[in-house]
Design a protein around this motif. Structure first.
Motif, PDB file in Angstrom:
ATOM      1  N   ASP A  21       0.859  -1.331  -0.222  1.00 18.23           N
ATOM      2  CA  ASP A  21       0.062  -0.001  -0.073  1.00 18.23           C
ATOM      3  C   ASP A  21       1.058   1.273   0.078  1.00 18.23           C
ATOM      4  O   ASP A  21       0.334   2.350   0.454  1.00 18.23           O
ATOM      5  CB  ASP A  21      -1.005  -0.066   0.974  1.00 18.23           C
ATOM      6  CG  ASP A  21      -0.322  -0.038   2.491  1.00 18.23           C
ATOM      7  OD1 ASP A  21       0.855  -0.207   2.513  1.00 18.23           O
ATOM      8  OD2 ASP A  21      -0.940  -0.050   3.611  1.00 18.23           O
ATOM      9  N   THR A  22       2.300   1.212  -0.580  1.00 14.55           N
ATOM     10  CA  THR A  22       3.177   2.407  -0.482  1.00 14.55           C
ATOM     11  C   THR A  22       3.063   2.981  -1.666  1.00 14.55           C
ATOM     12  O   THR A  22       3.103   2.520  -2.945  1.00 14.55           O
ATOM     13  CB  THR A  22       4.234   1.767  -0.171  1.00 14.55           C
ATOM     14  OG1 THR A  22       4.441   1.062   0.987  1.00 14.55           O
ATOM     15  CG2 THR A  22       5.427   2.842  -0.129  1.00 14.55           C
ATOM     16  N   VAL A  23       2.614   4.235  -1.713  1.00 16.19           N
ATOM     17  CA  VAL A  23       2.638   5.438  -2.582  1.00 16.19           C
ATOM     18  C   VAL A  23       3.557   6.490  -2.302  1.00 16.19           C
ATOM     19  O   VAL A  23       3.073   7.127  -1.114  1.00 16.19           O
ATOM     20  CB  VAL A  23       1.274   5.867  -3.179  1.00 16.19           C
ATOM     21  CG1 VAL A  23       1.443   6.880  -4.171  1.00 16.19           C
ATOM     22  CG2 VAL A  23       0.531   4.622  -3.803  1.00 16.19           C
ATOM     23  N   LYS A  24       4.712   6.859  -3.204  1.00 15.83           N
ATOM     24  CA  LYS A  24       5.668   7.792  -2.492  1.00 15.83           C
ATOM     25  C   LYS A  24       5.058   9.287  -2.617  1.00 15.83           C
ATOM     26  O   LYS A  24       4.403   9.422  -3.729  1.00 15.83           O
ATOM     27  CB  LYS A  24       6.988   7.376  -3.090  1.00 15.83           C
ATOM     28  CG  LYS A  24       7.595   6.133  -2.869  1.00 15.83           C
ATOM     29  CD  LYS A  24       7.933   5.985  -1.422  1.00 15.83           C
ATOM     30  CE  LYS A  24       8.931   4.966  -1.131  1.00 15.83           C
ATOM     31  NZ  LYS A  24       9.178   4.765   0.118  1.00 15.83           N
ATOM     32  N   ARG A  25       5.357  10.125  -2.119  1.00 16.11           N
ATOM     33  CA  ARG A  25       4.977  11.444  -1.880  1.00 16.11           C
ATOM     34  C   ARG A  25       5.412  12.064  -3.381  1.00 16.11           C
ATOM     35  O   ARG A  25       4.752  12.857  -4.128  1.00 16.11           O
ATOM     36  CB  ARG A  25       5.622  12.293  -0.890  1.00 16.11           C
ATOM     37  CG  ARG A  25       5.237  13.798  -1.033  1.00 16.11           C
ATOM     38  CD  ARG A  25       6.000  14.613   0.363  1.00 16.11           C
ATOM     39  NE  ARG A  25       7.398  14.430   0.334  1.00 16.11           N
ATOM     40  CZ  ARG A  25       7.927  14.168   1.419  1.00 16.11           C
ATOM     41  NH1 ARG A  25       7.428  13.716   2.430  1.00 16.11           N
ATOM     42  NH2 ARG A  25       9.468  13.861   1.387  1.00 16.11           N
ATOM     43  N   GLY A  26       6.614  11.968  -3.832  1.00 18.54           N
ATOM     44  CA  GLY A  26       7.202  12.233  -5.142  1.00 18.54           C
ATOM     45  C   GLY A  26       6.297  11.989  -6.173  1.00 18.54           C
ATOM     46  O   GLY A  26       6.276  12.527  -6.990  1.00 18.54           O
ATOM     47  N   TYR A  27       5.880  10.470  -6.036  1.00 19.23           N
ATOM     48  CA  TYR A  27       5.005  10.094  -7.299  1.00 19.23           C
ATOM     49  C   TYR A  27       3.664  10.956  -7.519  1.00 19.23           C
ATOM     50  O   TYR A  27       3.409  11.511  -8.347  1.00 19.23           O
ATOM     51  CB  TYR A  27       4.860   8.557  -7.069  1.00 19.23           C
ATOM     52  CG  TYR A  27       3.567   8.271  -7.507  1.00 19.23           C
ATOM     53  CD1 TYR A  27       3.478   7.776  -8.978  1.00 19.23           C
ATOM     54  CD2 TYR A  27       2.336   8.019  -7.150  1.00 19.23           C
ATOM     55  CE1 TYR A  27       2.507   7.428  -9.653  1.00 19.23           C
ATOM     56  CE2 TYR A  27       1.234   7.542  -7.744  1.00 19.23           C
ATOM     57  CZ  TYR A  27       1.207   7.181  -8.954  1.00 19.23           C
ATOM     58  OH  TYR A  27       0.051   6.876  -9.418  1.00 19.23           O
ATOM     59  N   ALA A  28       2.941  11.052  -6.162  1.00 17.51           N
ATOM     60  CA  ALA A  28       1.650  11.631  -6.143  1.00 17.51           C
ATOM     61  C   ALA A  28       2.172  13.175  -6.643  1.00 17.51           C
ATOM     62  O   ALA A  28       0.956  13.645  -7.162  1.00 17.51           O
ATOM     63  CB  ALA A  28       1.225  11.564  -4.718  1.00 17.51           C
ATOM     64  N   HIS A  29       2.821  13.844  -6.326  1.00 18.75           N
ATOM     65  CA  HIS A  29       3.025  15.025  -6.610  1.00 18.75           C
ATOM     66  C   HIS A  29       3.444  15.456  -8.035  1.00 18.75           C
ATOM     67  O   HIS A  29       2.703  15.953  -8.704  1.00 18.75           O
ATOM     68  CB  HIS A  29       4.397  15.769  -5.780  1.00 18.75           C
ATOM     69  CG  HIS A  29       4.413  17.331  -6.174  1.00 18.75           C
ATOM     70  ND1 HIS A  29       5.549  17.666  -6.951  1.00 18.75           N
ATOM     71  CD2 HIS A  29       3.705  18.267  -5.598  1.00 18.75           C
ATOM     72  CE1 HIS A  29       5.367  19.308  -6.921  1.00 18.75           C
ATOM     73  NE2 HIS A  29       4.328  19.610  -6.319  1.00 18.75           N
TER      74      HIS A  29
END
Length: 116
Positions: A21-29
């Motif tokens: 369930d890991t989505v990185k902050r840099g990806y989301a931004h």
């Protein structure tokens, strides 16, 4: 009367297979920036973009499910974008502008000073 030819559409599905369930902050931004950039670019045809994420410990299974979702969305383009990767704001537009059936990019390994 002749039938009117339907206007072509551009339908992009950003497909993200997520391990656990890991989505990185840099990806989301960077995904948010890329979707906003895509929305603002002028186009001669109607354009749509959406995101599909599938969460499990099997990345292969996730990718198979995402392909199915692309068919359901009637996507003209799929962009596989891993949940731990940053990309430039124009990533979606650049992919579409290649006008090729398959576009791939190389990115650095997740090691200090690793070559691509």
């Amino acid at each position: 009367m002749s039938k009117k030819k339907p206007q072509p559409e551009l339908r992009v599905l950003v497909c993200t297979p997520v391990y656990g369930d890991t989505v990185k902050r840099g990806y989301a931004h960077s995904l948010a920036q890329a979707m906003a950039f895509f929305a603002q670019v002028k186009s001669d045809v109607p354009k749509f973009v959406d995101v599909a994420m599938v969460y499990s410990s099997s990345l292969v299974r996730n990718r198979h499910i995402l392909v199915s979702k692309a068919f359901q969305f009637e996507a003209t383009h799929m962009l596989f974008w891993d949940s731990d990767i940053k990309a430039p704001a124009d990533a979606i537009v650049r992919m579409v502008n290649h006008h090729l059936p398959i576009v791939a990019c190389n990115y650095a390994k997740k090691e200090p000073e690793a070559p691509p």
